[in-house]
Write a protein that holds these residues in place. Sequence first.
Motif, PDB file in Angstrom:
ATOM      1  N   VAL A  12       5.063 -34.760  47.376  1.00 13.87           N
ATOM      2  CA  VAL A  12       4.153 -34.974  48.495  1.00 13.87           C
ATOM      3  C   VAL A  12       2.798 -35.397  47.941  1.00 13.87           C
ATOM      4  O   VAL A  12       2.431 -35.021  46.826  1.00 13.87           O
ATOM      5  CB  VAL A  12       4.036 -33.683  49.345  1.00 13.87           C
ATOM      6  N   GLN A  13       2.092 -36.169  48.715  1.00 14.65           N
ATOM      7  CA  GLN A  13       0.754 -36.596  48.302  1.00 14.65           C
ATOM      8  C   GLN A  13      -0.262 -35.485  48.520  1.00 14.65           C
ATOM      9  O   GLN A  13      -0.079 -34.611  49.388  1.00 14.65           O
ATOM     10  CB  GLN A  13       0.334 -37.843  49.076  1.00 14.65           C
ATOM     11  N   SER A  14      -1.321 -35.536  47.758  1.00 13.52           N
ATOM     12  CA  SER A  14      -2.408 -34.572  47.922  1.00 13.52           C
ATOM     13  C   SER A  14      -2.888 -34.582  49.370  1.00 13.52           C
ATOM     14  O   SER A  14      -3.073 -35.642  49.972  1.00 13.52           O
ATOM     15  CB  SER A  14      -3.553 -34.944  46.985  1.00 13.52           C
ATOM     16  N   LEU A  85      -2.072 -29.537  50.521  1.00 16.16           N
ATOM     17  CA  LEU A  85      -1.586 -29.345  49.155  1.00 16.16           C
ATOM     18  C   LEU A  85      -2.444 -30.098  48.149  1.00 16.16           C
ATOM     19  O   LEU A  85      -2.975 -31.183  48.444  1.00 16.16           O
ATOM     20  CB  LEU A  85      -0.133 -29.784  49.043  1.00 16.16           C
ATOM     21  N   LYS A  86      -2.559 -29.503  46.979  1.00 13.02           N
ATOM     22  CA  LYS A  86      -3.371 -30.054  45.894  1.00 13.02           C
ATOM     23  C   LYS A  86      -2.480 -30.273  44.670  1.00 13.02           C
ATOM     24  O   LYS A  86      -1.452 -29.603  44.522  1.00 13.02           O
ATOM     25  CB  LYS A  86      -4.494 -29.074  45.534  1.00 13.02           C
ATOM     26  N   PRO A  87      -2.878 -31.165  43.785  1.00 15.93           N
ATOM     27  CA  PRO A  87      -2.065 -31.370  42.574  1.00 15.93           C
ATOM     28  C   PRO A  87      -1.834 -30.077  41.797  1.00 15.93           C
ATOM     29  O   PRO A  87      -0.764 -29.905  41.199  1.00 15.93           O
ATOM     30  CB  PRO A  87      -2.909 -32.364  41.769  1.00 15.93           C
ATOM     31  N   ASP A  89      -1.106 -27.329  42.939  1.00 22.22           N
ATOM     32  CA  ASP A  89      -0.029 -26.573  43.564  1.00 22.22           C
ATOM     33  C   ASP A  89       1.334 -26.982  43.007  1.00 22.22           C
ATOM     34  O   ASP A  89       2.353 -26.376  43.347  1.00 22.22           O
ATOM     35  CB  ASP A  89      -0.023 -26.781  45.082  1.00 22.22           C
ATOM     36  N   THR A  90       1.351 -27.990  42.165  1.00 21.60           N
ATOM     37  CA  THR A  90       2.606 -28.428  41.559  1.00 21.60           C
ATOM     38  C   THR A  90       3.199 -27.318  40.708  1.00 21.60           C
ATOM     39  O   THR A  90       2.532 -26.766  39.837  1.00 21.60           O
ATOM     40  CB  THR A  90       2.367 -29.675  40.683  1.00 21.60           C
ATOM     41  N   THR A 112       6.058 -30.991  43.858  1.00 22.75           N
ATOM     42  CA  THR A 112       5.184 -31.866  43.077  1.00 22.75           C
ATOM     43  C   THR A 112       4.183 -32.518  44.024  1.00 22.75           C
ATOM     44  O   THR A 112       4.588 -33.154  45.004  1.00 22.75           O
ATOM     45  CB  THR A 112       5.979 -32.943  42.336  1.00 22.75           C
ATOM     46  N   VAL A 113       2.905 -32.344  43.722  1.00 25.84           N
ATOM     47  CA  VAL A 113       1.849 -32.914  44.551  1.00 25.84           C
ATOM     48  C   VAL A 113       1.138 -33.990  43.734  1.00 25.84           C
ATOM     49  O   VAL A 113       0.569 -33.709  42.682  1.00 25.84           O
ATOM     50  CB  VAL A 113       0.844 -31.834  44.990  1.00 25.84           C
ATOM     51  N   SER A 115      -1.685 -36.964  43.078  1.00 26.72           N
ATOM     52  CA  SER A 115      -3.102 -37.156  43.421  1.00 26.72           C
ATOM     53  C   SER A 115      -3.351 -38.538  43.991  1.00 26.72           C
ATOM     54  O   SER A 115      -2.496 -39.412  43.969  1.00 26.72           O
ATOM     55  CB  SER A 115      -3.963 -36.957  42.181  1.00 26.72           C
TER      56      SER A 115
END
Length: 115
Positions: A12-14, A85-87, A89-90, A112-113, A115
């Motif tokens: 998912v994207q940030s 979500l933030k990177p 959080d990966t 996987t997030v 950026s």
Amino acid sequence: QVHLVESGGGLVQSGGSLTLYCASSGNISGIWIMGWFRQAPGNERELVASITSGGVSNYADSKKGRFTISRDIAKNTIYLQMNSLKPEDTAVYFCHARQFNNKYWGRGTQVTVSS
């Protein structure tokens, strides 16, 4: 024996959202708390959130406001709704259950997030 199966992870994207699912099966009577942990490469496994059999939820400080744990008793499933979500959080997210003095873990689902 309690069997836990996670699902719902992905890329998912940030700023995006994901919902994780943990289905429990087997001899699930006596489970008094379930929760989500996560582990990023090189890091220790850390608590994300938990929920008791009485419905009381608890969150790691950094997850409050962005993550929500919930459950569906009829489906023997707990959920983790993750927003903004933030990177960082990966990680691999693991479902956890405690039954009497026993601890059970699922195999994990990758989040996987980008950026």
